[in-house]
Design a protein around this motif. Sequence first.
Motif, PDB file in Angstrom:
ATOM      1  N   SER A  20      82.708  10.448  45.982  1.00  0.00           N
ATOM      2  CA  SER A  20      82.133  11.760  45.197  1.00  0.00           C
ATOM      3  C   SER A  20      80.651  11.403  44.741  1.00  0.00           C
ATOM      4  O   SER A  20      80.366  10.310  44.215  1.00  0.00           O
ATOM      5  CB  SER A  20      82.852  12.107  44.140  1.00  0.00           C
ATOM      6  OG  SER A  20      83.266  10.919  43.320  1.00  0.00           O
ATOM      7  N   GLY A  21      79.570  12.162  44.815  1.00  0.00           N
ATOM      8  CA  GLY A  21      78.073  12.060  44.437  1.00  0.00           C
ATOM      9  C   GLY A  21      77.386  11.407  45.374  1.00  0.00           C
ATOM     10  O   GLY A  21      76.291  11.268  45.294  1.00  0.00           O
ATOM     11  N   PHE A  22      78.256  10.904  46.618  1.00  0.00           N
ATOM     12  CA  PHE A  22      77.382  10.468  47.635  1.00  0.00           C
ATOM     13  C   PHE A  22      76.846  11.421  48.517  1.00  0.00           C
ATOM     14  O   PHE A  22      77.339  12.587  48.467  1.00  0.00           O
ATOM     15  CB  PHE A  22      78.104   9.214  48.441  1.00  0.00           C
ATOM     16  CG  PHE A  22      77.161   8.303  49.188  1.00  0.00           C
ATOM     17  CD1 PHE A  22      76.712   7.455  48.475  1.00  0.00           C
ATOM     18  CD2 PHE A  22      77.349   8.415  50.546  1.00  0.00           C
ATOM     19  CE1 PHE A  22      75.812   6.503  49.183  1.00  0.00           C
ATOM     20  CE2 PHE A  22      76.798   7.197  51.407  1.00  0.00           C
ATOM     21  CZ  PHE A  22      76.006   6.387  50.651  1.00  0.00           C
ATOM     22  N   VAL A  23      75.906  11.092  49.282  1.00  0.00           N
ATOM     23  CA  VAL A  23      75.312  11.963  50.397  1.00  0.00           C
ATOM     24  C   VAL A  23      76.453  12.281  51.510  1.00  0.00           C
ATOM     25  O   VAL A  23      77.236  11.608  51.951  1.00  0.00           O
ATOM     26  CB  VAL A  23      73.988  11.448  51.096  1.00  0.00           C
ATOM     27  CG1 VAL A  23      72.877  11.181  50.150  1.00  0.00           C
ATOM     28  CG2 VAL A  23      74.219  10.094  51.810  1.00  0.00           C
ATOM     29  N   PRO A  24      76.361  13.514  52.014  1.00  0.00           N
ATOM     30  CA  PRO A  24      77.021  14.124  53.140  1.00  0.00           C
ATOM     31  C   PRO A  24      76.567  13.336  54.362  1.00  0.00           C
ATOM     32  O   PRO A  24      75.374  12.963  54.468  1.00  0.00           O
ATOM     33  CB  PRO A  24      76.863  15.602  53.158  1.00  0.00           C
ATOM     34  CG  PRO A  24      75.479  15.736  52.783  1.00  0.00           C
ATOM     35  CD  PRO A  24      75.423  14.558  51.502  1.00  0.00           C
ATOM     36  N   GLY A  25      77.651  13.223  55.364  1.00  0.00           N
ATOM     37  CA  GLY A  25      77.455  12.462  56.475  1.00  0.00           C
ATOM     38  C   GLY A  25      76.417  13.367  57.459  1.00  0.00           C
ATOM     39  O   GLY A  25      76.514  14.704  57.315  1.00  0.00           O
TER      40      GLY A  25
END
Length: 498
Positions: free
Chosen positions: A190-195
């Motif tokens: 959560s909070g990370f960039v989407p693939g």
Amino acid sequence: MRGGLHHVTAITRDVQANVDFWMGFLGLSLVKQTAGFEDAQQLHLFYGDARGRPGTLISFLVWQGGAPGRVGHGQVAEIALTIPRGRIGDWLTRALDHGIAVQGPSREFGASVLRLKDPDGIIVKLVGTDQPDGDWPAAPSGLHAATLWSDDVFATTAFLAQFGFGITAVEAGVTRLTSPGGALDIRDASGFVPGIPGTGVIDHVALRVPDAAQVTTWQARLPGATTVHDRRYFTSLYVRDPAGVLIELASDGPGMAVDEPAEALGHKLVFPPEFAAQSADLRVSLPQFARPGEERTIMRQLPFVHRIHRPDAADGSAMVLLHGTGGNEADLMPLAHRIAPHATLIGVRGRSTEEGVARFFRRLSVDSFDQDDIRSEARAFRAFWDGAVSGYDLDPARLTVLGYSNGANFAGAVMGLYPGLIRQAVLLRPMAVLSQMPKVDLTGTRVLTLAGAQDPYGRYAPALNAWLRNSGADLTARQINAGHNLSPDDLTTAQQWL
């Protein structure tokens, strides 16, 4: 639901490096090489144990020279394979001997783990377990786990529970779900960039289902599930979990031996039945590779992305292929192979782009072109040509350029800027693109130009033909009954001329 892992599918940009790692270093068996079921111009490789059993399979879609993706939430991010606990040290030594960077051993969920990356940067973990030990060296025995990055761990966990995966541990932000046939590790992203899809990214993880009937049953139960697909070796269904991770349900049968002897899996290129009629052209278009220990072509680092196809009975001649706008290095291979079945083919990918598609130089309007770009790319092509001749041991006197549309125009420009470099060329739907065609001596250069009678760009061909003649080229200029598209007349005329 049987539960457990069936296979993991990822995307590679370099088929030879992929084979060298998964077969050569890890020692897995290549149990299937097939044209893709969704896209037959895409090679699909399956590795696993010698029988290709579900639970041992890792597959790769080959996007040769393709753009890299990005690992982020909504993706499978790591593959974990099972090895005997007592072989951790042997695998560490083997990695160092092969020049492969390795981390560990470390501890994850009570097991010793080595972390390394395949040539595309995909994380591969070797996990020591209590499995029986045997001879050394020996390939990993199968899939241990796959790691999913999710921005909603609770929703992903609840979704996977219906397939027999239950929570057994939580460690360092990772929730482990296990079933009798493997584990899924859910990392909180959560909070990370989407693939972003692309090479070096794992496309999906497949879960085991006993048979095709059960796959169909799951289709009715899962909102958002795709249609059921017959993948010849298994029946499959795709669905995304609430966090966007692509999950495939795959049946155990009929298995990898339906179109090859069980003792010779993966030794020939096979085609889905619906593409059988195109197999001859596809065989030329798909990238070639050598198994560990086999003779191979060492690909050179040259200014242009390129692909080589070597025929079974090569005669020492070669063709350099320059695609049209929006094409790629494999586009002209089927045509070139029909024109010259015994020639080595070198397909080249243009480096300029226009609206996201590949070209050999930029276009400003229908009949106006970026002159600086043409000259810059021609200079790079000269370096490519010289590198290919020396690096692949080519005979310049037996090299023919086959160019179509933008590629043909580029070849004409190269002949003007570097006379004598290209000695023989077949130019399909060409036109002159240099604002001022240089005064050069093309004596000894042999050229066939093929214009289309219904081609809206055909009116530009005579100027190029006149320049070639006036420059001393041995020119055969033909007009065929076609538009800008390629036609059967291109094949027969080029065959006869060559």
